[in-house]
Scaffold this motif. Structure first.
Motif, PDB file in Angstrom:
ATOM      1  N   ARG A  37       5.715 143.222  59.445  1.00 27.35           N
ATOM      2  CA  ARG A  37       6.388 143.556  60.716  1.00 27.35           C
ATOM      3  C   ARG A  37       7.098 142.344  61.311  1.00 27.35           C
ATOM      4  O   ARG A  37       8.256 142.438  61.709  1.00 27.35           O
ATOM      5  CB  ARG A  37       5.358 144.097  61.710  1.00 27.35           C
ATOM      6  CG  ARG A  37       5.932 144.389  63.101  1.00 27.35           C
ATOM      7  CD  ARG A  37       4.914 145.123  63.965  1.00 27.35           C
ATOM      8  NE  ARG A  37       3.692 144.357  64.135  1.00 27.35           N
ATOM      9  CZ  ARG A  37       3.549 143.379  65.033  1.00 27.35           C
ATOM     10  NH1 ARG A  37       4.551 143.028  65.830  1.00 27.35           N
ATOM     11  NH2 ARG A  37       2.388 142.747  65.145  1.00 27.35           N
ATOM     12  N   VAL A  38       6.412 141.208  61.374  1.00 32.57           N
ATOM     13  CA  VAL A  38       7.030 140.044  62.015  1.00 32.57           C
ATOM     14  C   VAL A  38       8.171 139.483  61.163  1.00 32.57           C
ATOM     15  O   VAL A  38       9.056 138.799  61.684  1.00 32.57           O
ATOM     16  CB  VAL A  38       5.992 138.935  62.302  1.00 32.57           C
ATOM     17  CG1 VAL A  38       4.888 139.459  63.198  1.00 32.57           C
ATOM     18  CG2 VAL A  38       5.429 138.355  61.013  1.00 32.57           C
ATOM     19  N   PHE A  53      10.147 139.423  70.049  1.00 27.55           N
ATOM     20  CA  PHE A  53       9.660 138.085  70.395  1.00 27.55           C
ATOM     21  C   PHE A  53       8.179 137.974  70.047  1.00 27.55           C
ATOM     22  O   PHE A  53       7.394 138.882  70.322  1.00 27.55           O
ATOM     23  CB  PHE A  53       9.865 137.836  71.891  1.00 27.55           C
ATOM     24  CG  PHE A  53       9.390 136.494  72.353  1.00 27.55           C
ATOM     25  CD1 PHE A  53      10.168 135.372  72.170  1.00 27.55           C
ATOM     26  CD2 PHE A  53       8.144 136.354  72.955  1.00 27.55           C
ATOM     27  CE1 PHE A  53       9.731 134.120  72.587  1.00 27.55           C
ATOM     28  CE2 PHE A  53       7.701 135.116  73.380  1.00 27.55           C
ATOM     29  CZ  PHE A  53       8.501 134.000  73.193  1.00 27.55           C
ATOM     30  N   LEU A  54       7.779 136.864  69.421  1.00 26.74           N
ATOM     31  CA  LEU A  54       6.386 136.632  69.063  1.00 26.74           C
ATOM     32  C   LEU A  54       5.699 135.788  70.131  1.00 26.74           C
ATOM     33  O   LEU A  54       6.186 134.719  70.510  1.00 26.74           O
ATOM     34  CB  LEU A  54       6.278 135.924  67.713  1.00 26.74           C
ATOM     35  CG  LEU A  54       6.756 136.681  66.471  1.00 26.74           C
ATOM     36  CD1 LEU A  54       6.417 135.875  65.215  1.00 26.74           C
ATOM     37  CD2 LEU A  54       6.123 138.053  66.396  1.00 26.74           C
ATOM     38  N   GLY A  55       4.534 136.267  70.601  1.00 19.84           N
ATOM     39  CA  GLY A  55       3.753 135.511  71.560  1.00 19.84           C
ATOM     40  C   GLY A  55       2.802 134.550  70.872  1.00 19.84           C
ATOM     41  O   GLY A  55       2.684 134.525  69.640  1.00 19.84           O
ATOM     42  N   ASP A  56       2.083 133.783  71.693  1.00 22.25           N
ATOM     43  CA  ASP A  56       1.158 132.781  71.149  1.00 22.25           C
ATOM     44  C   ASP A  56       0.051 133.429  70.321  1.00 22.25           C
ATOM     45  O   ASP A  56      -0.375 132.874  69.292  1.00 22.25           O
ATOM     46  CB  ASP A  56       0.537 131.969  72.285  1.00 22.25           C
ATOM     47  CG  ASP A  56       1.562 131.084  72.977  1.00 22.25           C
ATOM     48  OD1 ASP A  56       2.610 130.795  72.353  1.00 22.25           O
ATOM     49  OD2 ASP A  56       1.327 130.689  74.132  1.00 22.25           O
ATOM     50  N   ILE A 112      -1.040 134.555  62.638  1.00 22.04           N
ATOM     51  CA  ILE A 112      -0.354 134.212  61.388  1.00 22.04           C
ATOM     52  C   ILE A 112      -0.946 132.939  60.788  1.00 22.04           C
ATOM     53  O   ILE A 112      -1.164 132.847  59.567  1.00 22.04           O
ATOM     54  CB  ILE A 112       1.161 134.044  61.630  1.00 22.04           C
ATOM     55  CG1 ILE A 112       1.794 135.384  62.040  1.00 22.04           C
ATOM     56  CG2 ILE A 112       1.859 133.505  60.377  1.00 22.04           C
ATOM     57  CD1 ILE A 112       3.214 135.283  62.535  1.00 22.04           C
ATOM     58  N   GLU A 113      -1.248 131.957  61.624  1.00 20.08           N
ATOM     59  CA  GLU A 113      -1.869 130.716  61.147  1.00 20.08           C
ATOM     60  C   GLU A 113      -3.243 131.007  60.529  1.00 20.08           C
ATOM     61  O   GLU A 113      -3.601 130.430  59.490  1.00 20.08           O
ATOM     62  CB  GLU A 113      -2.019 129.724  62.304  1.00 20.08           C
ATOM     63  CG  GLU A 113      -0.697 129.189  62.853  1.00 20.08           C
ATOM     64  CD  GLU A 113      -0.097 128.100  61.971  1.00 20.08           C
ATOM     65  OE1 GLU A 113      -0.727 127.718  60.959  1.00 20.08           O
ATOM     66  OE2 GLU A 113       1.020 127.645  62.297  1.00 20.08           O
ATOM     67  N   ARG A 114      -4.022 131.901  61.151  1.00 19.59           N
ATOM     68  CA  ARG A 114      -5.335 132.245  60.613  1.00 19.59           C
ATOM     69  C   ARG A 114      -5.214 132.920  59.253  1.00 19.59           C
ATOM     70  O   ARG A 114      -5.975 132.636  58.326  1.00 19.59           O
ATOM     71  CB  ARG A 114      -6.077 133.176  61.580  1.00 19.59           C
ATOM     72  CG  ARG A 114      -6.653 132.476  62.804  1.00 19.59           C
ATOM     73  CD  ARG A 114      -7.737 133.303  63.451  1.00 19.59           C
ATOM     74  NE  ARG A 114      -7.240 134.609  63.887  1.00 19.59           N
ATOM     75  CZ  ARG A 114      -6.700 134.853  65.072  1.00 19.59           C
ATOM     76  NH1 ARG A 114      -6.574 133.850  65.946  1.00 19.59           N
ATOM     77  NH2 ARG A 114      -6.275 136.043  65.381  1.00 19.59           N
ATOM     78  N   ILE A 115      -4.231 133.824  59.133  1.00 18.60           N
ATOM     79  CA  ILE A 115      -4.013 134.504  57.858  1.00 18.60           C
ATOM     80  C   ILE A 115      -3.689 133.480  56.766  1.00 18.60           C
ATOM     81  O   ILE A 115      -4.189 133.557  55.638  1.00 18.60           O
ATOM     82  CB  ILE A 115      -2.877 135.537  57.984  1.00 18.60           C
ATOM     83  CG1 ILE A 115      -3.306 136.681  58.901  1.00 18.60           C
ATOM     84  CG2 ILE A 115      -2.471 136.076  56.618  1.00 18.60           C
ATOM     85  CD1 ILE A 115      -2.189 137.644  59.235  1.00 18.60           C
ATOM     86  N   ALA A 116      -2.821 132.523  57.127  1.00 18.92           N
ATOM     87  CA  ALA A 116      -2.403 131.510  56.150  1.00 18.92           C
ATOM     88  C   ALA A 116      -3.591 130.694  55.646  1.00 18.92           C
ATOM     89  O   ALA A 116      -3.661 130.307  54.471  1.00 18.92           O
ATOM     90  CB  ALA A 116      -1.354 130.591  56.765  1.00 18.92           C
ATOM     91  N   ASN A 117      -4.548 130.417  56.540  1.00 19.34           N
ATOM     92  CA  ASN A 117      -5.694 129.581  56.171  1.00 19.34           C
ATOM     93  C   ASN A 117      -6.865 130.385  55.625  1.00 19.34           C
ATOM     94  O   ASN A 117      -7.772 129.832  54.980  1.00 19.34           O
ATOM     95  CB  ASN A 117      -6.165 128.778  57.391  1.00 19.34           C
ATOM     96  CG  ASN A 117      -5.097 127.808  57.884  1.00 19.34           C
ATOM     97  OD1 ASN A 117      -4.385 127.222  57.072  1.00 19.34           O
ATOM     98  ND2 ASN A 117      -4.995 127.654  59.196  1.00 19.34           N
ATOM     99  N   THR A 171       6.568 132.273  61.606  1.00 25.32           N
ATOM    100  CA  THR A 171       6.220 131.977  63.000  1.00 25.32           C
ATOM    101  C   THR A 171       7.446 131.709  63.868  1.00 25.32           C
ATOM    102  O   THR A 171       7.312 131.157  64.965  1.00 25.32           O
ATOM    103  CB  THR A 171       5.260 130.773  63.066  1.00 25.32           C
ATOM    104  OG1 THR A 171       5.827 129.665  62.348  1.00 25.32           O
ATOM    105  CG2 THR A 171       3.905 131.118  62.470  1.00 25.32           C
ATOM    106  N   ILE A 172       8.634 132.077  63.393  1.00 27.82           N
ATOM    107  CA  ILE A 172       9.833 132.015  64.243  1.00 27.82           C
ATOM    108  C   ILE A 172       9.622 132.976  65.415  1.00 27.82           C
ATOM    109  O   ILE A 172       9.308 134.152  65.215  1.00 27.82           O
ATOM    110  CB  ILE A 172      11.090 132.413  63.444  1.00 27.82           C
ATOM    111  CG1 ILE A 172      11.352 131.398  62.317  1.00 27.82           C
ATOM    112  CG2 ILE A 172      12.304 132.522  64.361  1.00 27.82           C
ATOM    113  CD1 ILE A 172      12.407 131.866  61.318  1.00 27.82           C
ATOM    114  N   ARG A 173       9.764 132.480  66.615  1.00 33.09           N
ATOM    115  CA  ARG A 173       9.453 133.312  67.784  1.00 33.09           C
ATOM    116  C   ARG A 173      10.463 134.458  67.967  1.00 33.09           C
ATOM    117  O   ARG A 173      10.094 135.571  68.311  1.00 33.09           O
ATOM    118  CB  ARG A 173       9.410 132.463  69.053  1.00 33.09           C
ATOM    119  CG  ARG A 173       8.154 131.609  69.171  1.00 33.09           C
ATOM    120  CD  ARG A 173       8.081 130.956  70.532  1.00 33.09           C
ATOM    121  NE  ARG A 173       6.881 130.136  70.684  1.00 33.09           N
ATOM    122  CZ  ARG A 173       5.703 130.590  71.125  1.00 33.09           C
ATOM    123  NH1 ARG A 173       5.570 131.864  71.443  1.00 33.09           N
ATOM    124  NH2 ARG A 173       4.685 129.767  71.250  1.00 33.09           N
TER     125      ARG A 173
END
Length: 555
Positions: A362-363, A369-372, A378-383, A406-408
Motif C-alpha cells: 500500500r505505501v 501522506f505517511l505518519g510517524d 516499516i522500520e520494524r518490518i525491515a528489522n 519511508t518517503i512521506r
C-alpha cells in the motif's frame, strides 16, 4: 514674352518642388509601411499608397497562395465607390475567384496578372480593350455590368529580397489634372515601381517576422510535446498548463475590483505568456527517465515491490518449513498440546506476515501522506524478518528499499527530488540561451515563476512576491492546480476540486502563493471551467468556501 532662361528656371523650380514632395512622400510611406505588422493590412496599405501616387482611379493587389494561385487581397474603385478587403469600409471580403498561375502545367498567358507574376515583367497598357494577346473578356463584362470604362492599366509584380514574386499590383485609369484617363508615363511607372518595391520589402519583412514567430511558437510546442512523449504518464501537463494559465490570466485581466483591478493584458502579452506556458518545463528534457517515470516508491527499471513480494514468499516458506519440523518432532514425541501451539503460532505469524506485506504494497503506491507510526512500522518490518540466501542472513528490506518506502509523500526520495528540481536550472539555462526578441523578453521570468514562493523559499532563484510579476505568480497557481487535478498520474487518483482548492489555500496561508490571484481563480470560476474542459467533471464536488484556508472574498 517670357524669356527662355526664366521659363527654364521656373521648370527647374517646379521639378525641385515635385522631387522634394515625392521624397517626403516616400519617407512618410516608409514609416507607414514599416509599422504595419499584419500582412493583409500591409497589402491593402501598399495598394492605397501606389494609387495615391499614381492618381489612379482603381486598383487591385494580389498575393500568391501556396497552391500557385493569385488571391485578391484588396479591390478599390473610386468611381464605383467600391472597396473590398481588409481595409474596406464595411470590412467586406473579396469574393472574386482566385486566378491560376498555371493551366495544365503551363504558365497562364491569358490573364495579365498571371503573366506578370510568372514572367516578373511590368506590363503597361494604354488601352486594355486593345490588349492582345491577353484575354480581357472578364474586364469587359465587368465594365458592361457596372458602366465603367477600363482604359489604361499598369501591372507590377512584387519581388522579395530573393527576387521571388510574392504578389502583384494592378492599377487602372491614371487621371490627369482634368480627371481624364491618360496612359501611365515611363516616369510615373518608375516612381510607382520604387514605392511598390518598398512595399514588397515591408511585406517580406512582415512575412519573415511572422514566419519566425510561427517557428518559435512551434518550437516551444514541439519541446513540450517531446517532454510529454518522454513521460507519457504526465503527457498532458505541458499542454494543459498553458491553457489554464491563459484562462486565469484572462480572468485577472477582466477583474474590475480588488488589488489587481488595474492589471491589463494585450494580445501580445497573452502570446508571450502562452509561450512561457509551453516552455515552463522545458528543462525536463534532461531529467532522467527513471525519475520522471517513477510511479511507485520502489520503481527503478521495474517496480521492486515484486522483488519484495518474492522475499516475503521465501520467508513464508521458511516459516512453514521451520514450524512443520517442530510439529513433526512434537508429534513423534506424542505431545499433542505442543502441536496445537505450533500450529497456532504458525497461523499467527503468517497472518502478521500477510499484514506487513499488504502494508508495504500500500505505501509503495505513494498516494497518501505517511505518519510517524507508519514509518516506525516499516522500520520494524525491515528489522524483524530475515531470510537466508547462500547461507547468509539477509534482511527483508535493504537500506535503499527502506529509504524509498519511508518517503512521506509522493514517490521520490530527497536525492531524487533534488534531481527533479534541477529541471528548473536546466530550464533557466535553455531560456537564457534563447535569443528572445523584445516582445518575448518576459518569457523567461514568467516560465521560471511556477516553482517560486512568495516568501522566497521557492526555486530556482528564491524570489519574493515583490520580485515577481503577476503573470509569474499566477503561473505558480496554475501549475500546481493542474498537477493536483490531473487524471493521468499513475501514482495517485485525480483529486476532487475541494481537496485541490484546500491544498492551494493552505499554500496561500503559508505565503507561498498569491492570495489575490487565488481569490480571482475561485470567484471567476476558472477552476470549474478548466475541470469541465480538461479534466473530469465528476471532480467538481462541493467546496466549503467559508472555511477554505487562504481565501478572502474580493472587495
Amino acid at each position: 514674352m517670357v524669356p527662355s532662361n526664366i521659363l527654364k528656371s521656373s521648370k527647374h523650380m517646379r521639378q525641385h518642388i515635385k522631387d522634394k514632395t515625392n521624397l517626403q512622400h516616400f519617407i512618410d510611406i516608409s514609416i507607414r509601411l514599416t509599422t504595419e505588422k499584419n500582412s493583409s493590412k500591409l497589402l491593402d496599405e501598399i495598394l492605397q499608397v501606389v494609387m495615391s501616387i499614381a492618381n489612379s482611379d482603381a486598383g487591385s493587389i494580389y498575393s500568391i497562395t501556396p497552391n500557385k494561385q493569385l488571391k485578391f487581397e484588396t479591390v478599390i474603385n473610386k468611381s464605383l465607390n467600391l472597396y473590398l478587403g481588409v481595409g474596406g469600409t464595411l470590412g467586406s471580403p473579396v469574393d472574386f475567384p482566385n486566378i491560376d498561375l498555371f493551366i495544365d502545367g503551363k504558365p497562364n498567358e491569358t490573364a495579365i496578372v498571371a503573366h506578370s507574376a510568372n514572367s516578373g515583367e511590368v506590363i503597361n497598357i494604354p488601352d486594355v480593350y486593345d490588349a492582345l494577346p491577353f484575354d480581357m473578356s472578364a474586364a469587359r463584362k465587368m465594365d458592361a455590368r457596372t458602366g465603367y470604362r477600363s482604359e489604361s492599366m499598369l501591372t507590377i509584380p512584387l519581388k522579395d529580397h530573393e527576387d521571388d514574386i510574392i504578389g502583384v499590383i494592378q492599377l487602372i485609369n491614371v487621371k490627369d489634372a482634368q480627371n481624364k484617363n491618360i496612359p501611365f508615363s515611363e516616369e510615373l511607372v518608375t516612381l510607382i515601381r520604387s514605392f511598390a518595391s518598398l512595399g514588397a520589402i515591408s511585406l517580406t519583412n512582415s512575412t519573415l517576422i511572422k514566419g519566425m514567430e510561427d517557428l518559435f511558437s512551434t518550437f516551444a510546442e514541439t519541446i513540450a510535446m517531446a517532454i510529454d512523449e518522454k513521460s507519457p504518464h504526465t503527457g498532458g501537463h505541458c499542454k494543459r498548463v498553458p491553457a489554464l494559465t491563459l484562462m486565469l490570466a484572462d480572468a485577472v485581466n477582466d477583474i474590475n475590483k480588488g488589488p489587481l483591478a488595474s492589471f491589463s493584458m494585450s494580445e501580445a502579452d497573452r502570446h508571450e505568456l502562452d509561450i512561457a506556458g509551453w516552455l515552463h518545463d522545458c528543462g525536463k528534457i534532461a531529467t532522467p527517465d527513471h525519475i520522471m517515470e517513477k510511479s511507485t516508491k520502489l520503481e527503478t527499471i521495474f517496480d521492486r515491490i515484486k522483488y519484495v513480494d518474492a522475499k516475503f514468499e521465501i520467508i513464508s516458506r521458511d516459516l512453514k518449513i521451520a514450524y512443520q519440523q517442530k510439529i513433526i518432532c512434537a508429534m513423534k514425541l506424542q505431545k499433542p498440546i505442543e502441536v496445537q501451539q505450533f500450529e497456532r503460532l504458525l497461523d499467527t505469524e503468517l497472518k502478521q506476515l500477510a499484514l506487513d506485506r499488504a502494508l508495504l504494497q500500500r505505501v509503495n503506491v505513494g498516494g497518501e501522506f505517511l505518519g510517524d507510526a507508519e514509518l516506525e512500522h516499516i522500520e520494524r518490518i525491515a528489522n524483524k524478518y530475515q531470510l537466508v540466501i547462500n547461507d547468509i542472513n539477509t534482511p527483508l528490506l535493504s537500506a535503499d528499499e527502506v529509504e524509498n518506502l519511508t518517503i512521506r509523500r509522493g514517490t521520490l526520495t530527497e536525492a531524487e527530488r533534488e534531481v527533479m528540481k534541477r529541471h528548473m536550472d536546466v530550464t533557466k539555462n535553455i531560456l537564457d540561451a534563447l535569443p528572445f526578441p523584445k516582445h518575448l523578453s518576459n518569457v523567461t521570468e514568467y516560465a521560471l515563476g511556477h516553482h517560486e514562493k512568495l516568501d522566497g523559499t521557492g526555486y530556482p532563484r528564491g524570489l519574493t512576491k515583490e520580485q515577481m510579476s503577476v503573470p509569474a505568480r499566477l503561473m505558480a497557481i496554475t501549475d500546481i492546480f493542474e498537477a493536483l487535478s490531473a487524471v493521468d498520474r499513475p501514482y495517485k487518483k485525480a483529486k476532487p476540486v475541494s481537496e485541490c482548492l484546500f491544498i492551494l489555500g493552505s499554500m496561500v496561508a503559508k505565503n507561498h502563493l498569491d492570495a489575490d490571484i487565488f481569490a480571482i481563480f475561485i470567484e471567476s470560476q476558472v477552476y470549474k471551467n478548466y475541470i469541465n474542459e480538461y479534466a473530469n467533471p465528476e471532480q467538481l464536488d462541493e467546496v466549503d468556501f467559508d472555511n477554505l484556508p487562504g481565501y478572502t472574498p474580493i472587495s
